[in-house]
Design an enzyme around this catalytic site. Structure first.
Site, short mmCIF file in Angstrom:
data_model
loop_
_atom_site.label_atom_id
_atom_site.label_comp_id
_atom_site.label_asym_id
_atom_site.label_seq_id
_atom_site.Cartn_x
_atom_site.Cartn_y
_atom_site.Cartn_z
N CYS A 79 0.84 -1.20 0.00
CA CYS A 79 0.00 0.00 0.00
C CYS A 79 0.88 1.26 0.00
O CYS A 79 1.58 1.50 -0.97
CB CYS A 79 -1.00 -0.03 1.15
SG CYS A 79 -2.35 1.17 0.93
N HIS A 209 -3.73 -4.77 -0.59
CA HIS A 209 -3.36 -5.36 0.70
C HIS A 209 -3.40 -6.88 0.58
O HIS A 209 -4.46 -7.49 0.76
CB HIS A 209 -4.34 -4.91 1.79
CG HIS A 209 -4.16 -3.49 2.21
ND1 HIS A 209 -3.26 -3.11 3.18
CD2 HIS A 209 -4.77 -2.36 1.79
CE1 HIS A 209 -3.32 -1.81 3.34
NE2 HIS A 209 -4.23 -1.32 2.51
N GLU A 211 -2.41 -9.02 2.68
CA GLU A 211 -2.75 -9.59 3.99
C GLU A 211 -4.25 -9.51 4.28
O GLU A 211 -4.72 -10.09 5.26
CB GLU A 211 -1.95 -8.89 5.10
CG GLU A 211 -2.44 -7.54 5.54
CD GLU A 211 -2.19 -6.40 4.56
OE1 GLU A 211 -2.56 -5.26 4.90
OE2 GLU A 211 -1.65 -6.64 3.47
#
Length: 229
Positions: A79, A209, A211
């Site tokens: 990001c 993202h 994750e």
């Protein structure tokens, strides 16, 4: 051992949870010296470029990250961490007047970033105007927030085992514009092409993202943590 850069820019807990899920050992620290002996570094972050750069300078992580990349060690930006590895960003840079830094009135100012990969970070609205796309089009709001499929371009070790066209979770208002388009290994379409996966030698970056992107995102992190880079 994985190092996580903690510079007060958010997004840390979700990265930790992903590494915990994968069973990866890691060190999280605000002190660059604590990451001196790790093998790979994750550089996450949410928020604004100028603020992030100030925090990196205050902690000494600006110098650490530049030297880490120069030493050809694996680095993954996520990001805002994917953006400020480039030269400069429009985010945090004000439109300068005739008395500001000697610039002509109306000239875009920039936040100086890490300069690890050549390129500029630009706001969606400016890119759209250049392409005669109406920034007020209700089908495309800023920030670009939500799930978007990503098309892959060329091989990249962190994409191993990830199906082309997988969906990932994005939250951003600014767009990576690399000087060398060959570093773009994956892109989304949001009015303009959005570089979503970057690789320049040992430096990797995801605008989305991973994750927070389910199975496909975890595979990217697993590839970075365990794969042959």
């Amino acid at each position: 051992m994985i190092g996580i850069v903690d510079y007060n820019a958010g997004n840390i807990k979700s990265v930790e949870r992903a590494l915990d899920y994968l069973g990866a050992k890691y060190v999280l620290s605000k002190n660059p010296a604590d990451l001196a002996n790790v093998d790979r570094v994750i550089f996450p972050g949410d928020g604004e470029a100028a603020y992030a750069m100030r925090e990196l300078v205050m902690t000494g992580y600006d110098k650490f990250l530049r030297e880490w990349a120069q030493d050809k060690k694996p680095l993954l930006g996520i990001c805002i961490g994917a953006q400020i590895i480039f030269d400069q960003s429009e985010e945090g840079g004000q439109v300068s007047g005739p008395d500001a830094n000697g610039s002509p009135a109306g000239e875009q100012a920039y936040t100086k970033c890490l300069g690890i990969i050549p390129g500029t970070i630009r706001h969606f609205s400016r890119l759209w105007r250049e392409r005669d796309i109406d920034p007020a089009d209700n089908s495309r709001k800023v920030p670009h927030m939500g799930w978007n499929d990503v098309s892959f371009s060329g091989s990249c070790p962190i994409l191993k085992g990830v199906p082309d066209g997988s969906d990932f979770y994005f939250v951003h208002s600014y767009v990576i514009q690399p000087q060398n388009p060959s570093v773009i290994k994956g892109f989304a379409n949001y009015g303009a092409m959005v570089p979503a996966v970057i690789q320049s030698k040992n430096v990797f970056a995801c605008q989305f993202h991973p994750e927070k992107s389910g199975k496909a995102g975890l595979q990217i992190i697993k590839n970075f943590v365990e794969g042959e880079l």
